[in-house]
Design a protein around this motif. Structure first.
Motif, PDB file in Angstrom:
ATOM      1  N   ASP A 224       0.846  -1.189   0.000  1.00  0.00           N
ATOM      2  CA  ASP A 224       0.000   0.000   0.000  1.00  0.00           C
ATOM      3  C   ASP A 224       0.889   1.250   0.000  1.00  0.00           C
ATOM      4  O   ASP A 224       0.846   2.065   0.928  1.00  0.00           O
ATOM      5  N   THR A 225       1.709   1.369  -1.037  1.00  0.00           N
ATOM      6  CA  THR A 225       2.615   2.515  -1.159  1.00  0.00           C
ATOM      7  C   THR A 225       2.302   3.240  -2.465  1.00  0.00           C
ATOM      8  O   THR A 225       2.512   2.687  -3.556  1.00  0.00           O
ATOM      9  N   PHE A 226       1.797   4.448  -2.344  1.00  0.00           N
ATOM     10  CA  PHE A 226       1.454   5.235  -3.526  1.00  0.00           C
ATOM     11  C   PHE A 226       2.736   5.559  -4.293  1.00  0.00           C
ATOM     12  O   PHE A 226       3.807   5.724  -3.704  1.00  0.00           O
ATOM     13  N   LEU A 227       2.645   5.668  -5.603  1.00  0.00           N
ATOM     14  CA  LEU A 227       3.817   5.874  -6.451  1.00  0.00           C
ATOM     15  C   LEU A 227       4.623   7.097  -6.026  1.00  0.00           C
ATOM     16  O   LEU A 227       5.862   7.065  -5.975  1.00  0.00           O
ATOM     17  N   THR A 228       3.955   8.200  -5.716  1.00  0.00           N
ATOM     18  CA  THR A 228       4.659   9.421  -5.316  1.00  0.00           C
ATOM     19  C   THR A 228       5.513   9.177  -4.079  1.00  0.00           C
ATOM     20  O   THR A 228       6.645   9.669  -3.981  1.00  0.00           O
ATOM     21  N   GLU A 229       4.990   8.403  -3.134  1.00  0.00           N
ATOM     22  CA  GLU A 229       5.727   8.076  -1.909  1.00  0.00           C
ATOM     23  C   GLU A 229       6.918   7.179  -2.221  1.00  0.00           C
ATOM     24  O   GLU A 229       8.026   7.391  -1.700  1.00  0.00           O
ATOM     25  N   ALA A 230       6.719   6.165  -3.067  1.00  0.00           N
ATOM     26  CA  ALA A 230       7.808   5.246  -3.407  1.00  0.00           C
ATOM     27  C   ALA A 230       8.963   5.997  -4.068  1.00  0.00           C
ATOM     28  O   ALA A 230      10.138   5.762  -3.744  1.00  0.00           O
ATOM     29  N   LEU A 231       8.639   6.911  -4.984  1.00  0.00           N
ATOM     30  CA  LEU A 231       9.687   7.678  -5.656  1.00  0.00           C
ATOM     31  C   LEU A 231      10.441   8.567  -4.677  1.00  0.00           C
ATOM     32  O   LEU A 231      11.657   8.748  -4.787  1.00  0.00           O
ATOM     33  N   THR A 232       9.729   9.112  -3.709  1.00  0.00           N
ATOM     34  CA  THR A 232      10.375   9.969  -2.705  1.00  0.00           C
ATOM     35  C   THR A 232      11.336   9.160  -1.840  1.00  0.00           C
ATOM     36  O   THR A 232      12.474   9.589  -1.583  1.00  0.00           O
ATOM     37  N   LEU A 233      10.901   7.992  -1.399  1.00  0.00           N
ATOM     38  CA  LEU A 233      11.765   7.127  -0.593  1.00  0.00           C
ATOM     39  C   LEU A 233      13.017   6.742  -1.376  1.00  0.00           C
ATOM     40  O   LEU A 233      14.128   6.726  -0.829  1.00  0.00           O
ATOM     41  N   GLU A 234      12.862   6.457  -2.667  1.00  0.00           N
ATOM     42  CA  GLU A 234      14.007   6.074  -3.486  1.00  0.00           C
ATOM     43  C   GLU A 234      14.929   7.260  -3.748  1.00  0.00           C
ATOM     44  O   GLU A 234      16.160   7.100  -3.826  1.00  0.00           O
ATOM     45  N   ALA A 235      14.369   8.437  -3.895  1.00  0.00           N
ATOM     46  CA  ALA A 235      15.196   9.628  -4.100  1.00  0.00           C
ATOM     47  C   ALA A 235      16.069   9.881  -2.875  1.00  0.00           C
ATOM     48  O   ALA A 235      17.262  10.209  -2.995  1.00  0.00           O
ATOM     49  N   ILE A 236      15.489   9.726  -1.709  1.00  0.00           N
ATOM     50  CA  ILE A 236      16.253   9.936  -0.470  1.00  0.00           C
ATOM     51  C   ILE A 236      17.371   8.903  -0.358  1.00  0.00           C
ATOM     52  O   ILE A 236      18.513   9.225   0.011  1.00  0.00           O
ATOM     53  N   LYS A 237      17.078   7.652  -0.676  1.00  0.00           N
ATOM     54  CA  LYS A 237      18.120   6.618  -0.661  1.00  0.00           C
ATOM     55  C   LYS A 237      19.253   6.972  -1.614  1.00  0.00           C
ATOM     56  O   LYS A 237      20.432   6.760  -1.313  1.00  0.00           O
ATOM     57  N   ALA A 238      18.892   7.504  -2.776  1.00  0.00           N
ATOM     58  CA  ALA A 238      19.883   7.753  -3.825  1.00  0.00           C
ATOM     59  C   ALA A 238      20.868   8.856  -3.471  1.00  0.00           C
ATOM     60  O   ALA A 238      21.992   8.875  -3.989  1.00  0.00           O
TER      61      ALA A 238
END
Length: 514
Positions: A224-238
């Motif tokens: 249950d992870t909206f796309l906008t949230e998933a991209l944000t989490l990945e951006a922070i990791k990057a």
């Protein structure tokens, strides 16, 4: 006197210490740069007003982090992009006007697929429907050097997250790794997501996936992870590693939001239904607030890591807000008022964007500039901020750096001309300002040219932001002046034009009908 090894090492460190410290300080002075690009967000799609007053639309939405960014930075009330997505994105990466690079409509994920709709009057012109290419010789592309490559060459850690849409699949420009990015997350040839829902694997379902299925986010599939949230989490990791290594980074976070489909972001959807919005508009408002949360999460992370003071954030949309109804609800072309029309149109609703720049210590907090700027200005501006020279660039740059405005927001240059060119059949709906139009702005004056019948519209944006009063018949000399400037520039750039079915000739330039 004998010096033991321990004393010798200590002495060397004492000598080198200031040098190492200086090097670290010098490296830290190279700012991190984030471009936070939203898809299809209108000038009014925010609780932060970009006009002289707060409007009913501003009161409709809730974007507290945009408000926060504006308080901490500089707001641009006359920022422009092109009326549709790919032309803006190519202009940003290359510094070229769309009429110059020739990618004047959205590119298909499938190569060699002209996306112009059929038309009774025109055949498609010779536009670059395969998009941007960093490699010469690819048919129907513009060969250019993207600025992320120059940043990478200069030592920046370059990251792309989200929508790319710079080139068709199978061409070099479809892959962000070919455009200077060290990291790419979810960027490919498609221009919108098949689904925003993690439960639907963002479209990656066997037997049901299309070109628009979003790649790379497998760890969120079924969740249950909206796309906008998933991209944000990945951006922070990057950006964790370059922050740890004190390496300057460039992050291009380009959200798929708020493009269709209007899936429900359940974190925010219900609150908008409770305020009386219908399902479509509640979904749209929730997409906006989810995007705004992403902005806030990034800002919070930068502050937590103590790099916020050395990070430039540039917020922008790629074109005006969608005003076709459907998919929006309500009366068509009212969704961006007081601006006229919306996405796809050369009226202000299709091209004027919400833009904010924050750079602590360099940009005075809470400032506003009314100077008009254009999406191709990002290329020279970002390189200037990074202290990177424009060397070995294949294309001629049309954009102008807005870095001086960051120091002097009151500066106004009314002599500059901005140009838009849409020689395409973007949609089968010939709506206001849509399909086969060109436009030029100089100072407060804006001229629109209709390729179908050779007619003109002239507006004074200072007095008529809604473009309701056509002054073409009263101000004939101003029409002639702007039409000639527009035509000269289109000819200099060899801008693509549609082809008349009746004669096989290109449509007339604006000055031909004077």
């Amino acid at each position: 006197m004998m010096i033991n090894a321990k004393q010798l090492i200590y002495g060397i460190l004492c000598v080198l210490g200031p040098t190492l410290s200086y090097a670290q300080q010098h490296e830290e002075k190279r700012p991190n740069i984030i471009v936070f690009l939203v898809d299809d967000m209108g000038w009014q799609d925010t609780s932060e007003p970009f006009w002289t007053e707060k409007t009913p639309l501003n009161k409709k939405y809730h974007t507290p982090n945009m408000e926060r960014l504006a308080r901490e930075g500089m707001k641009f009330t006359n920022a422009y992009a092109t009326p549709v997505c790919t032309p803006s994105r190519v202009s940003m990466l290359t510094g070229m006007n769309a009429a110059h690079h020739g990618v004047t409509n959205w590119t298909s994920p499938k190569a060699n697929n002209n996306t112009d709709n059929p038309d009774d009057q025109f055949l498609p012109g010779n536009w670059n429907y395969n998009g941007l290419s960093p490699v010469a010789g690819v048919p129907h592309t513009v060969y250019a050097t993207p600025f992320p490559q120059l940043l990478k060459n200069a030592g920046y850690f370059t990251v792309h997250v989200g929508k790319a849409h710079w080139g068709s699949a199978g061409t070099p420009g479809a892959n962000p790794y070919n455009l200077g990015f060290i990291v790419n997350i979810s960027g490919h040839a498609a221009g919108h997501p098949q689904s925003y829902l993690g439960q639907e694997n963002y479209g990656n379902i066997p037997g049901k996936s299309t070109w628009q299925a979003v790649p790379d986010l497998e760890e969120y599939h079924g969740r249950d992870t909206f796309l906008t949230e998933a991209l944000t989490l990945e951006a922070i990791k990057a950006i964790e590693q370059p922050i740890k290594d004190r390496q300057p980074f460039y992050l291009n976070i380009a959200h798929y939001a708020v493009h269709v489909p209007f899936n429900k972001d359940e974190r925010f959807y219900r609150k908008y239904v409770d305020t009386g919005l219908d399902e479509t508009e509640a979904q749209y408002a929730a997409l906006l607030e989810g995007m705004d949360k992403s902005l806030g999460d990034l800002m919070d992370y930068l502050k937590e890591k103590k790099v916020d003071e050395n990070t430039v954030i540039i917020f922008m949309s790629d074109n005006g807000g969608l005003s076709l109804a459907p998919p929006r609800s309500g009366k068509a072309h009212t969704q961006n008022l007081p601006l006229r029309a919306g996405k796809g149109s050369l009226y202000e609703g299709g091209i004027r964007e919400p833009m904010i720049v924050k750079w602590k210590g360099k940009v005075k907090a809470g400032t506003v500039t009314e100077q008009y700027v254009m999406i191709e200005d990002y290329f020279p501006t970002i390189l200037e901020i990074a202290g990177v020279q424009q060397q070995n660039v294949m294309q001629k740059i049309d954009g102008m750096s807005f870095a001086p405005l960051l120091k002097n927001p009151a500066s106004i240059d009314s002599s500059r001309t901005l140009i838009w060119h849409s020689p395409n059949k973007w949609t089968n709906q010939d709506g206001p300002g849509i399909n086969y139009k060109s436009a030029i702005r100089k100072g407060d004056w804006k001229l629109l040219y209709n390729m179908r019948d050779g007619s003109y519209e002239l507006y004074n944006l200072k007095n008529d932001i809604g473009e309701q009063y056509n002054l073409a018949e009263q101000k004939t000399e101003k029409v002639k002046e702007l039409a000639r400037q527009l035509s000269k520039q289109l000819r200099d750039w060899n801008a693509p034009m549609p082809i008349l079915k009746s004669s096989g000739q290109a449509a007339a330039m604006p000055d031909v009908t004077l």
